[in-house]
Design a protein around this motif. Structure first.
Motif, PDB file in Angstrom:
ATOM      1  N   THR A  29      -8.749   3.743  -0.197  1.00 47.32           N
ATOM      2  CA  THR A  29      -7.906   3.547  -1.382  1.00 47.32           C
ATOM      3  C   THR A  29      -6.434   3.591  -0.994  1.00 47.32           C
ATOM      4  OG1 THR A  29      -9.600   4.580  -2.732  1.00 47.32           O
ATOM      5  CG2 THR A  29      -7.425   4.411  -3.698  1.00 47.32           C
ATOM      6  N   ARG A  30      -6.103   4.511  -0.089  1.00 49.12           N
ATOM      7  CA  ARG A  30      -4.713   4.570   0.401  1.00 49.12           C
ATOM      8  C   ARG A  30      -4.317   3.260   1.072  1.00 49.12           C
ATOM      9  NH1 ARG A  30      -2.611   9.851   0.626  1.00 49.12           N
ATOM     10  NH2 ARG A  30      -4.178  11.345  -0.080  1.00 49.12           N
ATOM     11  N   GLU A  31      -5.255   2.708   1.845  1.00 49.61           N
ATOM     12  CA  GLU A  31      -4.976   1.423   2.496  1.00 49.61           C
ATOM     13  C   GLU A  31      -4.720   0.333   1.455  1.00 49.61           C
ATOM     14  OE1 GLU A  31      -7.757   2.136   6.448  1.00 49.61           O
ATOM     15  OE2 GLU A  31      -8.063   0.307   5.275  1.00 49.61           O
ATOM     16  N   ALA A  32      -5.537   0.345   0.415  1.00 51.41           N
ATOM     17  CA  ALA A  32      -5.394  -0.681  -0.625  1.00 51.41           C
ATOM     18  C   ALA A  32      -4.012  -0.586  -1.286  1.00 51.41           C
ATOM     19  CB  ALA A  32      -6.502  -0.530  -1.656  1.00 51.41           C
ATOM     20  N   ILE A  33      -3.559   0.651  -1.524  1.00 48.84           N
ATOM     21  CA  ILE A  33      -2.223   0.828  -2.112  1.00 48.84           C
ATOM     22  C   ILE A  33      -1.166   0.253  -1.174  1.00 48.84           C
ATOM     23  CG2 ILE A  33      -0.498   2.530  -2.843  1.00 48.84           C
ATOM     24  CD1 ILE A  33      -2.830   4.388  -3.605  1.00 48.84           C
ATOM     25  N   ASP A  34      -1.315   0.547   0.146  1.00 46.99           N
ATOM     26  CA  ASP A  34      -0.353   0.024   1.114  1.00 46.99           C
ATOM     27  C   ASP A  34      -0.315  -1.504   1.091  1.00 46.99           C
ATOM     28  OD1 ASP A  34       0.485   2.454   1.888  1.00 46.99           O
ATOM     29  OD2 ASP A  34      -0.799   2.595   3.666  1.00 46.99           O
ATOM     30  N   PRO A  82     -17.361  -4.198   1.582  1.00 53.86           N
ATOM     31  CA  PRO A  82     -17.380  -4.111   0.109  1.00 53.86           C
ATOM     32  C   PRO A  82     -16.583  -2.914  -0.417  1.00 53.86           C
ATOM     33  CG  PRO A  82     -19.611  -4.338   0.977  1.00 53.86           C
ATOM     34  CD  PRO A  82     -18.722  -4.130   2.154  1.00 53.86           C
ATOM     35  N   THR A  83     -16.519  -1.846   0.352  1.00 52.15           N
ATOM     36  CA  THR A  83     -15.735  -0.695  -0.134  1.00 52.15           C
ATOM     37  C   THR A  83     -14.249  -1.065  -0.231  1.00 52.15           C
ATOM     38  OG1 THR A  83     -15.402   0.183   2.083  1.00 52.15           O
ATOM     39  CG2 THR A  83     -17.293   1.043   0.860  1.00 52.15           C
ATOM     40  N   TRP A 108      -9.690  -2.074  -3.689  1.00 55.12           N
ATOM     41  CA  TRP A 108      -8.654  -3.014  -4.142  1.00 55.12           C
ATOM     42  C   TRP A 108      -8.704  -3.149  -5.669  1.00 55.12           C
ATOM     43  CZ3 TRP A 108      -4.257  -4.809  -2.801  1.00 55.12           C
ATOM     44  CH2 TRP A 108      -3.738  -5.978  -3.369  1.00 55.12           C
ATOM     45  N   GLN A 109      -9.931  -3.255  -6.202  1.00 56.08           N
ATOM     46  CA  GLN A 109     -10.064  -3.346  -7.663  1.00 56.08           C
ATOM     47  C   GLN A 109      -9.563  -2.082  -8.342  1.00 56.08           C
ATOM     48  OE1 GLN A 109     -14.160  -4.277  -8.425  1.00 56.08           O
ATOM     49  NE2 GLN A 109     -13.981  -6.253  -7.361  1.00 56.08           N
ATOM     50  N   ARG A 110      -9.914  -0.952  -7.739  1.00 56.09           N
ATOM     51  CA  ARG A 110      -9.506   0.322  -8.333  1.00 56.09           C
ATOM     52  C   ARG A 110      -7.975   0.428  -8.424  1.00 56.09           C
ATOM     53  NH1 ARG A 110     -10.722   5.599  -8.163  1.00 56.09           N
ATOM     54  NH2 ARG A 110      -9.998   6.112  -6.088  1.00 56.09           N
TER      55      ARG A 110
END
Lengths: 324, 158
Positions: free
Chosen positions: A10-15, A41-42, A47-49
């Protein structure tokens, strides 16, 4: 109530979200991101979250924005105006009372401007009061009004800081009775008159006998019974009798004689805590009648029954008046 | 449990009335307080029921005042709009609810991060534009936005 831990993906997705936004179109970062997103898929879930943060209220705001542009900016300003708080500290108790105090100060502001709480005599929303002054004169304050009293051996000075007053002056030779506003001074020559502080100018209306009006460098002007003058610190001009000059509020009502609805609504404002909006078309409708000030709900209801208008209320805090 | 209600309900209402100055709000909030308190896992071992109720009520009070302050801020903003920009009554409700949701979500976030995030999400400002508006470096804006995302994502769903 403890906060959830955030996983690495999730941290990666924010970045990614923050980085991509700054990358120019066609940048290699875009393909690197595509790789990351497809790898697992995670990643897609994360990314959606991240993209779903605040999504529901934002979608509502965007809908409102589409119908009436400017709503998002307005919402943004409203949110940024508020002080920040920490719920956890509140739970600790120490800050709770402080916060409650701040909250009520913020709310109280519309109902009673803070400055006016320091005035010698003041009234809140929907509150009208009568006072007997030290010299025996009677002073009535309309709702949301404030005055300071400066009585000494040579004069009786009443400083009107906000709102509207009416006085019945007890004559006292050698000690003039003066009402001062931001724009000038009104000296009593006889018994009863009213003075109103508006934004940028003031209004004096004489109900009995006469007064002397002094504004700017102009010569003092004698205002007689039944007359009214508006003054702005430079000059003054006579105004026709209206619900404002009749000072009906002193008896708890507003007397309207073929005047625009907008004027009547202005007179009701200090008697309602919420916002009262009237459309320009509705404001022009002519009204005739005598309306009680202490039950604005009933006044609005009877107006909506007799005039071609619609009154919508959103709780007690927003009332809108429009033509049908 | 019924004892908690019958023994302290009147006291709590009076306690709230002193702070709210409105009997209806006091009654509503007293009711909410009992609903929260009875749902609490701490309940079976309450030694100081009134202190416990006051803690719960104080939190509800601060939420209420916060929400009112927010509505007041929105109201002031609406009041400045010219008539033709006024949203419909339905949209005013919609925006009001959305504001409350966003404010709850951002609760506890430091002021600068809160401002940066609101400008970013609501007004769609880019990171450099936010940096300029807030007079801070681009790196600070990025840090603030990351912090805000983490804050929202770690919000426990009550």
């Amino acid at each position: 109530m403890s906060r959830l831990p955030i996983d690495r993906v999730t941290r990666e997705a924010i970045d990614w979200l923050l980085k991509l936004e700054r990358a120019p179109a066609g940048s290699p970062m875009q393909s690197a991101f595509d790789c990351w997103l497809r790898r697992c898929p995670t990643h897609q879930l994360a990314w959606q979250r991240v993209n779903a943060v605040m999504a529901a209220p934002l979608a509502d705001l965007q809908q409102a924005e589409q119908r009436t542009p400017g709503q998002l900016a307005l919402a943004s300003r409203s949110l940024r105006e508020l002080p920040t708080t920490s719920r956890r500290k509140v739970l600790g108790g120490g800050l709770a009372m402080l916060l409650v105090g701040l909250g009520s100060a913020g709310i109280a502001h519309r109902r009673t401007p803070l400055d006016d709480l320091l005035a010698d005599l003041h009234t809140g929303t929907g509150e009208r009061r009568a006072f007997t002054l030290a010299d025996g004169s009677r002073l009535r304050l309309n709702a949301r009004s404030a005055v300071d009293l400066r009585f000494n051996a040579s004069q009786r000075l009443v400083v009107l800081r906000a709102g509207e007053l009416q006085v019945d002056v007890t004559p006292e030779p050698g000690r003039p009775f003066i009402v001062a506003t931001a724009q000038g001074q009104v000296q009593a020559l006889g018994t009863r008159f009213s003075v109103r502080q508006d934004e940028g100018d003031s209004l004096v209306a004489v109900q009995q006998h006469s007064v002397l009006l002094i504004t700017g460098n102009a010569a003092a002007l004698r205002v007689e019974e039944g007359q009214a003058f508006r003054f702005d610190g430079l000059r003054s001009e006579a105004v026709a009798p209206s619900l404002r000059t009749r000072a009906g509020w002193a008896e708890g009502r507003v007397d309207v004689r073929d005047e625009p609805l907008g004027e009547l609504i202005e007179a009701l404002r200090p008697y309602r805590a919420g916002l009262l909006r009237v459309s320009p078309q509705a404001a022009r409708i002519r009204v005739y009648g005598s309306f009680p000030l202490d039950d604005t709900e009933r006044t609005l209801l009877s107006l909506s029954e007799t005039l071609p208008i619609r009154v919508d209320s959103l709780g007690s805090w927003l009332t809108r008046i429009d033509v049908i | 449990m019924a004892d908690l209600y019958s023994d302290h309900h009147r006291w709590l209402r009076a306690w709230l009335y002193r702070r709210l100055n409105c009997p209806h709000d006091a009654a509503d909030l007293a009711q909410d307080t009992f609903v929260r308190a009875m749902g609490s896992s701490a309940l079976p071992v309450i030694e100081e029921p009134r202190a416990f109720l006051a803690t719960v009520a104080r939190r509800l009070l601060s939420n209420l005042f916060r929400r009112r302050a927010l509505e007041q801020a929105y109201l002031e903003e609406l009041g400045r709009l010219p008539e033709h920009c006024m949203p419909s009554a339905e949209d005013v409700l919609l925006v009001r609810e959305a504001l409350a949701q966003i404010d709850r979500l951002l609760d506890g976030l430091p002021a600068r991060a809160r401002h940066a995030f609101i400008l970013h999400r609501l007004e769609g400002l880019t990171q450099p534009a936010i940096a300029e508006r807030l007079g801070v470096s681009l790196a600070s804006v990025e840090r603030d936005l990351r912090r805000a995302f983490l804050h929202c994502l770690s919000e426990p769903s009550e």
